[in-house]
Design a protein around this motif. Structure first.
Motif, PDB file in Angstrom:
ATOM      1  N   ALA A 138      42.551  28.331  37.537  1.00  0.00           N
ATOM      2  CA  ALA A 138      42.925  29.252  38.611  1.00  0.00           C
ATOM      3  C   ALA A 138      42.021  29.023  39.812  1.00  0.00           C
ATOM      4  CB  ALA A 138      42.816  30.700  38.140  1.00  0.00           C
ATOM      5  N   VAL A 193      43.363  36.479  41.926  1.00  0.00           N
ATOM      6  CA  VAL A 193      42.020  35.934  41.744  1.00  0.00           C
ATOM      7  C   VAL A 193      41.241  36.089  43.047  1.00  0.00           C
ATOM      8  CG1 VAL A 193      40.661  33.880  41.224  1.00  0.00           C
ATOM      9  CG2 VAL A 193      42.811  34.300  40.002  1.00  0.00           C
ATOM     10  N   VAL A 201      36.330  32.373  42.090  1.00  0.00           N
ATOM     11  CA  VAL A 201      36.018  31.575  40.900  1.00  0.00           C
ATOM     12  C   VAL A 201      34.573  31.093  41.048  1.00  0.00           C
ATOM     13  CG1 VAL A 201      36.594  29.543  39.533  1.00  0.00           C
ATOM     14  CG2 VAL A 201      38.417  30.834  40.651  1.00  0.00           C
ATOM     15  N   LEU A 229      42.677  31.448  32.354  1.00  0.00           N
ATOM     16  CA  LEU A 229      42.078  31.161  33.654  1.00  0.00           C
ATOM     17  C   LEU A 229      40.954  30.128  33.551  1.00  0.00           C
ATOM     18  CD1 LEU A 229      41.902  34.787  35.110  1.00  0.00           C
ATOM     19  CD2 LEU A 229      43.789  33.143  35.193  1.00  0.00           C
ATOM     20  N   ASP A 268      45.117  32.978  43.779  1.00  0.00           N
ATOM     21  CA  ASP A 268      46.219  32.844  42.823  1.00  0.00           C
ATOM     22  C   ASP A 268      46.657  34.210  42.295  1.00  0.00           C
ATOM     23  OD1 ASP A 268      46.077  30.153  43.125  1.00  0.00           O
ATOM     24  OD2 ASP A 268      45.354  29.705  41.095  1.00  0.00           O
ATOM     25  N   VAL A 304      48.023  35.968  39.129  1.00  0.00           N
ATOM     26  CA  VAL A 304      48.028  35.639  37.702  1.00  0.00           C
ATOM     27  C   VAL A 304      48.652  36.767  36.903  1.00  0.00           C
ATOM     28  CG1 VAL A 304      46.038  34.106  37.873  1.00  0.00           C
ATOM     29  CG2 VAL A 304      45.668  36.531  37.378  1.00  0.00           C
ATOM     30  N   GLN A 324      47.338  35.246  30.942  1.00  0.00           N
ATOM     31  CA  GLN A 324      47.328  33.885  31.485  1.00  0.00           C
ATOM     32  C   GLN A 324      45.921  33.295  31.374  1.00  0.00           C
ATOM     33  OE1 GLN A 324      49.094  33.443  35.362  1.00  0.00           O
ATOM     34  NE2 GLN A 324      47.899  31.596  35.834  1.00  0.00           N
ATOM     35  N   LEU A 350      38.561  39.354  39.752  1.00  0.00           N
ATOM     36  CA  LEU A 350      39.969  39.683  39.939  1.00  0.00           C
ATOM     37  C   LEU A 350      40.127  40.922  40.804  1.00  0.00           C
ATOM     38  CD1 LEU A 350      41.303  39.301  36.278  1.00  0.00           C
ATOM     39  CD2 LEU A 350      41.423  37.606  38.108  1.00  0.00           C
ATOM     40  N   ILE A 376      35.052  34.652  36.678  1.00  0.00           N
ATOM     41  CA  ILE A 376      36.176  34.937  37.590  1.00  0.00           C
ATOM     42  C   ILE A 376      36.078  36.386  38.046  1.00  0.00           C
ATOM     43  CG2 ILE A 376      38.685  35.140  37.784  1.00  0.00           C
ATOM     44  CD1 ILE A 376      38.224  32.322  37.360  1.00  0.00           C
ATOM     45  N   VAL A 412      41.204  34.772  29.401  1.00  0.00           N
ATOM     46  CA  VAL A 412      42.518  35.067  29.975  1.00  0.00           C
ATOM     47  C   VAL A 412      42.468  36.316  30.845  1.00  0.00           C
ATOM     48  CG1 VAL A 412      43.608  34.038  27.946  1.00  0.00           C
ATOM     49  CG2 VAL A 412      43.326  36.519  28.061  1.00  0.00           C
ATOM     50  N   SER A 413      43.455  36.423  31.719  1.00  0.00           N
ATOM     51  CA  SER A 413      43.547  37.600  32.574  1.00  0.00           C
ATOM     52  C   SER A 413      43.969  38.812  31.746  1.00  0.00           C
ATOM     53  CB  SER A 413      44.569  37.365  33.685  1.00  0.00           C
ATOM     54  OG  SER A 413      44.709  38.534  34.472  1.00  0.00           O
TER      55      SER A 413
END
Length: 536
Positions: free
Chosen positions: A482, A514, A517, A494, A486, A488, A492, A534, A532, A507-508
């Motif tokens: 990711a 996002v 990162v 990442l 993005d 997401v 999903q 979010l 990450i 994962v999300s």
């Protein structure tokens, strides 16, 4: 020809185990270690130690043997233990290989070839083929190795592409070969294996079975011998199948034929051409020293061990890992109190460091008793006596597991830890047998529920609309999937982390954007590192 000096091409507790057998036989020992493992316990424990570039470089082990005058090489388990090219290189250098012949390793080590041979020998196998032929659910497996590496369960076609890619990466990292195959997935089998010994005179014997059904991440956590699921007739049938396969490929040395068992039906999975991690339970019930037998066989001696079963033995593996998620942990062992009164095969001492480069096994604890209940009681007492400080371990989980009423009742399958989540409150007693499983409407039991997911690690902070995803364990970032901006979806992947040659996706936890990162592929991260950010 008698062996005077032996090199162990491995590390940790298995290297120490081989050293003990060598000393009892009057054989001098040589350890090997790369720079990042030079201070490990096995490197401090041999008669001589040689620095090598990597445990995975066959030429380095041969060089070390030649430099020290070692006449034989024992591969232990893992690393190059089932590598036929390594076995051939050792023999080509005029050294004695403590293991099966290269040809037998090639025949038994390639799972697809092994299945073909098993069919010809009349041994039942699980059907394999293309995904559309096998159907769902299916299991992806590495063709060149085992130990849980390169294994993925796929329940729907939409999961197949990513699962295949991940399995190939794990297989390449663990075995140097990325070939994988698909086979039918059996939901709730038992995992039962037969211990084999074969000598150079062509004699192959089975020394009984081990039950290894309780597993996490497709790797075993508790093993016992004999299996509570086998009666004499079934034991004889499985043993005959194992011996038939081993005889067909000209097997020599110690090896293990692994089977899935469902009621009275069983299917051959693979032949592990090496000593197994769980070999101590067989030693305690059979009276055999399997490592000493390996060495004697390599010296051309006939088999000494004879099939017999006395009492019951149970083994658990004490790891530096989270007791709920089983993700590996790192740190210095500041306190280590291991139990007395049972067998303990340890690979570290107090003061040693547990890192990310190698398996986080601290010790194996193995109890023997006159009955299964006696062995479990002895093991429970030993676990109560055990103390580890300075690093997170699975000790609370092991205590919970050994006391669990379903395990005590012998009701173990490979789905045990999905149906009984780690450290969950067990029932005070199990329901009567007719009321267990899918009894309603006379329907079959449903598939096991998914296990608790450690992969999605969300630490909400700084307001309700922002969250951070952190590394659930120390490891290496091998994929970043990711970028900032993005959009997401829930679940999903990442970021993908790798530790101990096993992949863990982060994962999300929900639909989000996002925000940032913070890592790149190749980064080494500590547990808890923010990966990450979010925004909802």
């Amino acid at each position: 020809m008698p062996i005077g000096k032996l090199l162990v091409a491995n590390r940790g507790e298995i290297a120490l185990r081989v050293f003990r057998a060598c000393r009892e036989l009057g054989i001098a020992t040589v350890a090997v270690a790369p720079e990042d493992d030079a201070g490990a316990l096995h490197a401090r424990s041999a008669d001589e130690t040689v620095r090598i570039s990597s445990y995975l470089d066959p030429a380095e082990h041969v060089r070390a043997a030649r430099e020290t005058g070692a006449e034989a090489v024992h591969p232990g388990y893992g690393f190059l233990a089932e590598n036929a090219d390594f076995a051939a290189a050792v023999e080509g250098a005029g050294l004695t290989w403590i293991g099966p012949p290269p040809a037998a390793l090639r025949a038994g080590g390639d799972k697809l070839e092994a299945k073909r041979i098993a069919r010809e020998a009349g041994v039942p196998v699980v059907p394999e083929g293309e995904p559309d032929e096998v159907g769902y659910p299916l299991m992806i497996k590495a063709a060149a190795g085992g130990g849980g590496r390169g294994m993925r369960v796929v329940r729907e076609p939409g999961e197949l592409e990513e699962a295949l890619a991940a399995a190939r990466r794990e297989a390449k990292a663990a075995f140097g070969e990325e070939r994988v195959f698909c086979e039918r997935y059996v939901e709730r089998p038992r995992h039962v294996e037969i211990q084999l010994l074969g000598d150079s005179q062509g004699t192959v014997v089975a020394l009984g079975e081990r039950e290894c059904s309780v597993q996490r991440r497709h790797q075993k956590v508790l093993e016992e011998a004999p299996s509570p699921a086998l009666d004499p007739e079934l034991r004889a049938r499985m043993s005959s199948a194992a011996v038939a396969f081993a005889t067909r490929i000209g097997y020599r040395s110690a090896g293990t034929a692994e089977f899935m068992l469902d009621g009275g039906d069983f299917w051959f999975l693979e032949l592990n051409g090496r000593i197994q991690v769980e070999h101590p339970v067989t030693e305690l019930v059979s009276g055999a020293d399997l490592v000493a037998e390996q060495i004697r066989i390599a010296q051309g001696e006939p088999l000494r061990a004879e099939p017999r079963l006395v009492g019951h033995a149970v083994e658990v593996r004490l790891y530096a890992e989270d007791p709920r998620t089983f993700l590996p942990q790192t740190g210095r062992i500041e306190r280590l109190r291991l139990p007395t009164g049972i067998r303990v095969d340890a690979g570290v001492e107090e003061g040693d460091e547990v890192g990310t480069a190698y398996d986080p096994l601290i010790a194996k604890l193995i109890a023997h008793g006159s009955t299964r209940a006696d062995a479990l009681d002895r093991l429970a007492a030993a676990l109560a006596e055990t103390e580890v400080g300075g690093v997170v371990t699975n000790l609370p989980f092991l205590r919970w597991l050994v006391a669990h009423p379903a395990l005590r009742a012998g009701e173990t399958t490979t789905a045990f830890l999905t149906e009984h989540p780690p450290l969950s409150a067990p029932a005070l007693r199990l329901p009567d047998r007719p009321w267990r499983g899918g009894f309603r409407l006379n329907l079959p039991a449903p598939p096991p529920a998914a296990p608790p997911d450690p992969d999605a690690v969300a630490d909400r902070g700084g307001g309700a609309e922002q969250s951070t995803l952190s590394a659930p364990m120390p490891g290496t970032v091998i994929r970043v999937l990711a970028a900032a901006g993005d959009h997401v979806q829930p679940r999903q992947p990442l970021v993908v982390l790798e530790a101990m040659k096993m992949e863990t996706p982060v994962v999300s936890p929900y639909e989000a954007v996002v925000k940032a990162v913070h890592v790149e592929e190749g980064d080494q991260v500590a547990g808890g590192t923010v990966l990450i950010e979010l925004e909802e």
